[in-house]
Every structure is written in structure tokens, then in C-alpha cells.
Write a protein that holds these residues in place. Structure first.
Motif, PDB file in Angstrom:
ATOM      1  N   LEU A 247      17.545  -0.506 -40.485  1.00 26.82           N
ATOM      2  CA  LEU A 247      17.101   0.340 -39.797  1.00 26.82           C
ATOM      3  C   LEU A 247      17.923   0.309 -38.594  1.00 26.82           C
ATOM      4  CD1 LEU A 247      13.353   1.757 -39.498  1.00 26.82           C
ATOM      5  CD2 LEU A 247      15.137   2.950 -40.136  1.00 26.82           C
ATOM      6  N   GLU A 248      18.931   1.802 -38.224  1.00 24.39           N
ATOM      7  CA  GLU A 248      19.893   1.619 -37.009  1.00 24.39           C
ATOM      8  C   GLU A 248      18.868   2.786 -36.431  1.00 24.39           C
ATOM      9  OE1 GLU A 248      24.037   2.331 -38.814  1.00 24.39           O
ATOM     10  OE2 GLU A 248      24.042   0.034 -39.259  1.00 24.39           O
ATOM     11  N   GLU A 249      17.709   3.340 -36.472  1.00 24.51           N
ATOM     12  CA  GLU A 249      17.132   4.416 -35.751  1.00 24.51           C
ATOM     13  C   GLU A 249      15.775   3.939 -36.066  1.00 24.51           C
ATOM     14  OE1 GLU A 249      17.288   8.578 -37.686  1.00 24.51           O
ATOM     15  OE2 GLU A 249      19.063   8.124 -36.883  1.00 24.51           O
ATOM     16  N   ASP A 250      15.002   4.591 -35.132  1.00 23.46           N
ATOM     17  CA  ASP A 250      13.150   4.698 -35.421  1.00 23.46           C
ATOM     18  C   ASP A 250      13.140   5.215 -36.268  1.00 23.46           C
ATOM     19  OD1 ASP A 250      12.579   2.870 -32.608  1.00 23.46           O
ATOM     20  OD2 ASP A 250      12.736   5.656 -31.598  1.00 23.46           O
ATOM     21  N   ALA A 251      11.936   5.493 -36.886  1.00 21.62           N
ATOM     22  CA  ALA A 251      11.613   6.126 -38.304  1.00 21.62           C
ATOM     23  C   ALA A 251      10.245   6.840 -37.303  1.00 21.62           C
ATOM     24  CB  ALA A 251      11.294   5.063 -38.717  1.00 21.62           C
ATOM     25  N   ALA A 252      10.873   8.158 -37.111  1.00 21.77           N
ATOM     26  CA  ALA A 252       9.770   8.993 -36.312  1.00 21.77           C
ATOM     27  C   ALA A 252       9.520   9.632 -36.739  1.00 21.77           C
ATOM     28  CB  ALA A 252      10.715   8.916 -35.694  1.00 21.77           C
ATOM     29  N   VAL A 253       8.086  10.825 -36.642  1.00 20.28           N
ATOM     30  CA  VAL A 253       8.401  11.894 -37.846  1.00 20.28           C
ATOM     31  C   VAL A 253       7.953  12.796 -36.128  1.00 20.28           C
ATOM     32  CG1 VAL A 253       6.666  13.260 -38.974  1.00 20.28           C
ATOM     33  CG2 VAL A 253       7.280  10.851 -39.660  1.00 20.28           C
ATOM     34  N   ASN A 254       8.757  14.269 -36.450  1.00 22.18           N
ATOM     35  CA  ASN A 254       8.380  15.524 -35.920  1.00 22.18           C
ATOM     36  C   ASN A 254       8.664  16.837 -36.306  1.00 22.18           C
ATOM     37  OD1 ASN A 254       8.051  17.681 -33.172  1.00 22.18           O
ATOM     38  ND2 ASN A 254       9.557  15.884 -32.460  1.00 22.18           N
ATOM     39  N   PRO A 255       7.744  16.818 -36.762  1.00 21.80           N
ATOM     40  CA  PRO A 255       7.980  18.462 -37.318  1.00 21.80           C
ATOM     41  C   PRO A 255       7.871  19.211 -36.099  1.00 21.80           C
ATOM     42  CG  PRO A 255       5.611  17.577 -37.076  1.00 21.80           C
ATOM     43  CD  PRO A 255       6.593  16.915 -36.452  1.00 21.80           C
ATOM     44  N   GLY A 256       8.021  19.092 -35.305  1.00 24.37           N
ATOM     45  CA  GLY A 256       8.001  20.232 -33.525  1.00 24.37           C
ATOM     46  C   GLY A 256       6.994  20.530 -32.876  1.00 24.37           C
ATOM     47  N   PHE A 257       6.561  19.776 -32.872  1.00 23.92           N
ATOM     48  CA  PHE A 257       5.330  19.905 -31.988  1.00 23.92           C
ATOM     49  C   PHE A 257       5.235  20.756 -30.824  1.00 23.92           C
ATOM     50  CE2 PHE A 257       4.968  15.403 -33.113  1.00 23.92           C
ATOM     51  CZ  PHE A 257       4.277  15.066 -34.477  1.00 23.92           C
ATOM     52  N   LEU A 258       4.191  21.167 -30.481  1.00 21.00           N
ATOM     53  CA  LEU A 258       3.824  22.586 -29.511  1.00 21.00           C
ATOM     54  C   LEU A 258       2.559  22.449 -28.934  1.00 21.00           C
ATOM     55  CD1 LEU A 258       3.640  25.762 -31.812  1.00 21.00           C
ATOM     56  CD2 LEU A 258       6.023  24.383 -30.581  1.00 21.00           C
ATOM     57  N   ASN A 259       2.743  22.735 -27.816  1.00 25.52           N
ATOM     58  CA  ASN A 259       2.171  22.686 -26.428  1.00 25.52           C
ATOM     59  C   ASN A 259       0.485  23.570 -26.481  1.00 25.52           C
ATOM     60  OD1 ASN A 259       0.715  21.414 -24.269  1.00 25.52           O
ATOM     61  ND2 ASN A 259       1.652  22.883 -22.863  1.00 25.52           N
ATOM     62  N   THR A 260       0.072  22.981 -28.216  1.00 27.61           N
ATOM     63  CA  THR A 260      -1.334  24.027 -28.391  1.00 27.61           C
ATOM     64  C   THR A 260      -1.779  23.178 -28.949  1.00 27.61           C
ATOM     65  OG1 THR A 260       0.365  25.765 -28.910  1.00 27.61           O
ATOM     66  CG2 THR A 260      -2.048  25.799 -29.433  1.00 27.61           C
ATOM     67  N   ALA A 261      -3.503  23.613 -28.971  1.00 22.50           N
ATOM     68  CA  ALA A 261      -4.666  22.488 -29.228  1.00 22.50           C
ATOM     69  C   ALA A 261      -4.627  22.075 -30.342  1.00 22.50           C
ATOM     70  CB  ALA A 261      -6.220  22.690 -29.007  1.00 22.50           C
ATOM     71  N   ALA A 262      -4.645  20.782 -30.906  1.00 26.67           N
ATOM     72  CA  ALA A 262      -4.094  20.041 -32.446  1.00 26.67           C
ATOM     73  C   ALA A 262      -2.229  20.622 -32.687  1.00 26.67           C
ATOM     74  CB  ALA A 262      -4.917  20.651 -33.230  1.00 26.67           C
ATOM     75  N   LYS A 263      -1.686  21.014 -31.937  1.00 24.18           N
ATOM     76  CA  LYS A 263      -0.512  21.050 -32.568  1.00 24.18           C
ATOM     77  C   LYS A 263       0.697  20.112 -31.853  1.00 24.18           C
ATOM     78  CE  LYS A 263      -1.344  25.687 -33.517  1.00 24.18           C
ATOM     79  NZ  LYS A 263      -0.915  26.929 -33.465  1.00 24.18           N
TER      80      LYS A 263
END
Length: 502
Positions: A247-263
Motif C-alpha cells: 500500500l502507498e495510501e490508506d485503505a479507507a472506505v467512504n461512501p459519502g458520509f452525511l451529517n444525519t443520524a446513522a449516516k
């Protein structure tokens, strides 16, 4: 509910992408009875990845936070996390109130099995390759917690309700082979994911590097097992011959989190603030251990002030496992996580924003893994340079920009060349780097090597004892007891994982 952590990931992805993937992830609590739904791979893959990331950020971070030497509790949290503080195996495996690592892992595996089956039927090799790599990742985790686990007969639905167990060593080897297969499939795939790959956006080379880095982590787990030396050399040769590197970067997940409960980003929502900006209970309950704070101070480490707020002008931690109520351990007198609210609306270190990515394997860890492998003579490369790269990656991640580490690196107790025990120096800096990012790796390294030598819980039922594993859960005892009973002792303080030989 025991699966709230899973639900965070499910709801977050489903709501953000407007895909009905929650139907896919809404499986039966019995890990051998999945519910199949007719969803596209582009819905199933991101749902599975988000669930894996939520699991890593919350449940595994919690266990590793306490058992990896990082966390304790304030007065306000004195009655929280009791099973972890007391090393109470029966409570941890309890069906209602326990910590469902077994169930969460097999549920995650079911999701990837669904992806794998559909991808195989559709000859979508990139998707099947990802599924195999991620399945290996979760099987490694299961072995690290439970040792012997079902593998070949797992995930068979109603056709095999009582799967047999295989040795942790065999499951590790089969998982390594699974990654090899996954890499090979990704490299020849024609149909590639794009935005539905919420970790690497369909990058072949990044997925291959991730697979190789998972392999290296798994091989280093076995470093102290003498009869594994030949196997390790053979597997390292495969990684080198494959040629893509690590790896040459973080293996990180992001689907597009929102400032909404449980999101929201799962770590942020679980340990910092809710969508209304109100501090969650864990924000007051969890504090850094005194050992962690003192380690930061020992190294004049600016990451202390980036990760935590001072309390009355000082950085103060707590004693892990202490059930005493004392003024010095009150939430207001100890150091809380520093996030945007405490940092002039700027990202903090481990707490950045409601939309921060969830890290599965950090660039810092990838470099420290390589540094240790190089120091052991397993791979080419200068161990000292890789060690420094690991520190640099940690600072960059926590300070959210390229950080000048020259002064830090010039300290005698940090300089690689001055170390009399270079493996210990690597692991100590790795430990500092992974604090509240991937806590669970610290518990594994401690069991393997004993570094760093953080204290055990003062509430340990046996003086000087540290936790070695999880017991098999009641859910498994109730449904597969014949096979569970064949595994022998599985006590938290008495039964070791196969690679834990020291």
C-alpha cells in the motif's frame, strides 16, 4: 441491539447511494442462514465494504482500545465496558449483552460470499477478486480472536447447519491462498467497478497492493512460530514475484458520509458527536490510559495535543480497569478526544469530521509492517527508512497535512540507528501510530511480541494476566456445541491463538 454497529454501516450506505442494499445486508442472525436478494453487484459490493469499515472503526476499535493499552474509563464510564475491563469471558460471549465479534465477522463473510457467488456466475472477476481478499481479511480476524473456526463448511446456509472447525493455522493458510486467487482474478478482469468500489474506485493496482499488505500482516503474525519459517519465505517470494508491492495510501472506505443520524462516519458517531452536535456517552466515558499519555510525553510527541484536549493545562489519562471513583479521573479532569469542536472547527487527529473515511489498513501500518519485515531480512529495503516512512504517514494522517518530523526523528529514543532492539522500536512507534485508528492491531502485536509493555487491567481476576483470546459465543454453543466442545480450552486467560507462542 448487538448489531447496531453493523446497522450503522448498512443505513449509511443505503441512504447515501439511494440503492436498496439494506435488503441484501438484512441477514438472519444465524450466520449459516443468509437471505439472498436479487441485487446488482454494484449494490452488494459497497454495502459489504461499508459494513466491514464500520465493524473495524467501532467494535474492533473498542476491543483493541482497551486490550491494546490505549483506553480506560473516566468516573462517568466506571460501570461501562465491564466485561473488557474484568476480562470476563462468559460475559463477552453472552448472547444478549456480549461483544459479537463472531457473529459480526460471519455476517460480513456472508455478504462477501453473496458478492462472490454472483460475481462468479456473471464472470465479473474484479468483484470476485475483491470478495476473496475481503473474506480472507475477515477470516484472519476470526482466527485472531478465536483460533480454530469453521472455514470450508461455513457459509453453506441450511445445507450445513453444524460446520466443523479447522485449525487456526490451516485457516490462515487457506486465507492466504484466497488472497492469491483474488489478486490473480483482479489482474485479468475486464469489467471493473467504479464509484461502487468505495475504497479504491476500481483501481486494480491499489487492490493488489492491499492484498499483498494483508498477506504481509498475516505472515508477521507468525514470526515467532519457528516451524513456519519455510512457509513464510515461500509466501514472501510469491509477494515479491507478483511485483506490485504494498500500500502507498490508506485503505479507507467512504461512501459519502452525511451529517444525519446513522449516516455519519462510524468512528465519529460512536465516539464523538451525534448529528445534532451533542457529545455521545463514549466521549465522556472513554479516556486515554495513563500509559499512553506518558508514552507520548516520553517522546515529546506532538500527536498527544493533536489527539486529545488538555485538562486544566495538562494531559491526563486514567488507569485501565480501575473501578475507583476519584476526582482525578472525572471526565472534566482528564483528556478527551480532540475533534472539530475543540479545535476551532478544524479537524482533529483521530476525530476529523462527520464525513471522515473509515480506515481498514493505514499507510502508517503498511510502512511499519515493511520495516519489521525488512529488519527480519524477509524483504529488500532499508528498515530504518521504512520505519521513518511509517512515522511520517502517521503524522500526516493526524495533522491532515505533510508534517515536518525532523525534530521528532532526531530524538535518541526515536532514531532507528540508536535502538538496541529495533523490532521493539518499530512496534512501539507502530503502536503510537495506530492509536484509535486500528486499535485491534496493538492487541495482536502485544500477544505476539509483548511490545510495548503496557499494564494489564487492575481488575484482572488473575494478577499479571492479559487476555489471550475470546471464548466461543453462546450463539455457537447453542447451535453447534458438538463441534465447539471438540476445541478444548477456550478461556480468555488460558488458551492461546496458534501464532501466540511467547
Amino acid at each position: 441491539m448487538r448489531y447496531n454497529i453493523i446497522r450503522i454501516g448498512i443505513i449509511a450506505f443505503a441512504s447515501i447511494t439511494f440503492v436498496a442494499c439494506s435488503d441484501f445486508l438484512d441477514v438472519n442472525d444465524n450466520p449459516n442462514s443468509p437471505i439472498k436478494e436479487n441485487l446488482s453487484l454494484s449494490a452488494k459490493l459497497p454495502a459489504a465494504l461499508v459494513t466491514s469499515a464500520a465493524y473495524e472503526s467501532t467494535q474492533l476499535n473498542q476491543v483493541g482500545g482497551f486490550w491494546g493499552g490505549y483506553w480506560g474509563t473516566s468516573n462517568e464510564g466506571v460501570s461501562s465496558f465491564m466485561s473488557l475491563k474484568n476480562y470476563n469471558g462468559p460475559a463477552i460471549r453472552d448472547t444478549r449483552d456480549g461483544i459479537a465479534v463472531w457473529e459480526s465477522s460471519y455476517i460480513n463473510l456472508l455478504y462477501y460470499k453473496e458478492v462472490l457467488d454472483q460475481a462468479t456466475a456473471e464472470q465479473a472477476l474484479f468483484y470476485s477478486g475483491i470478495a476473496k481478499i475481503m473474506m480472507a481479511h475477515h477470516f484472519f480476524t476470526l482466527v485472531d480472536f478465536y483460533n480454530n473456526v469453521p472455514y470450508e463448511e461455513a457459509l453453506k446456509g441450511s445445507s450445513i447447519l453444524h460446520p466443523t472447525y479447522e485449525s487456526g493455522k490451516d485457516v490462515y493458510r487457506k486465507s492466504m491462498d484466497l488472497i492469491t486467487e483474488g489478486i490473480a482474478e483482479i489482474k485479468v478482469a475486464s469489467l471493473k467497478p467504479s464509484n461502487d468500489d468505495v475504497m479504491f474506485k476500481g483501481s486494480e493496482v491499489k487492490w493488489v497492493k492491499f492484498g499483498n499488505t494483508l498477506k504481509l500482516r498475516a505472515l508477521l503474525r507468525q514470526s515467532e512460530v519457528k516451524d513456519q519459517a519455510t512457509y513464510i519465505r515461500q509466501e514472501i517470494t510469491k509477494i515479491v514475484q507478483e511485483g506490485s508491492g504494498f500500500l502507498e495510501e490508506d485503505a479507507a472506505v467512504n461512501p459519502g458520509f452525511l451529517n444525519t443520524a446513522a449516516k455519519m462516519s462510524p468512528f465519529y458517531e460512536t465516539y464523538y458527536r451525534n448529528n445534532s452536535g451533542v457529545a455521545v456517552a463514549n466521549y465522556a466515558n472513554i479516556r486515554p490510559s495513563q500509559y499512553l499519555v506518558n508514552k507520548y510525553k516520553e517522546y515529546n510527541d506532538p500527536r498527544l495535543a493533536q489527539n486529545y484536549v488538555s485538562a486544566k493545562g495538562e494531559y491526563k489519562g486514567v488507569i485501565f480497569g480501575s473501578n475507583a471513583i476519584a476526582d482525578e479521573f472525572a471526565a472534566g479532569n482528564t483528556s478527551a478526544f480532540k475533534g472539530p469542536n475543540e479545535n476551532g472547527n478544524k479537524p482533529g487527529g483521530v476525530v476529523k469530521s462527520f464525513s471522515q473515511s473509515a480506515v481498514l489498513l493505514s499507510l502508517a501500518e503498511a510502512n511499519f509492517l515493511q520495516a519489521e519485515a525488512a529488519e527480519r531480512g524477509w524483504i529488500a529495503g532499508e528498515a530504518g527508512r521504512l520505519y521513518q516512512n511509517g512515522i511520517q504517514a502517521s503524522f500526516n494522517y493526524l495533522f491532515n497535512a505533510v508534517y515536518n518530523i525532523e525534530d521528532y526523528m532526531n530524538q535518541t529514543n526515536v532514531r532507528y540507528g540508536d535502538a538496541t532492539n529495533k523490532i521493539e522500536r518499530i512496534i512501539t512507534q507502530k503502536w503510537l501510530a495506530l492509536n484509535s485508528v486500528n486499535n485491534i492491531q496493538a492487541w495482536a502485536d502485544f500477544r505476539r511480541l509483548g511490545y510495548p509493555n503496557f499494564p494489564n487491567s487492575v481488575s484482572s481476576p488473575t494478577p499479571g494476566a492479559y487476555p489471550l483470546r475470546f471464548m466461543y459465543p453462546e450463539t455457537e454453543i447453542n447451535t453447534n456445541n458438538v463441534n465447539v466442545s471438540k476445541q478444548g480450552d477456550n478461556g480468555i486467560l488460558t488458551a492461546r491463538i496458534w501464532w501466540d507462542v511467547n
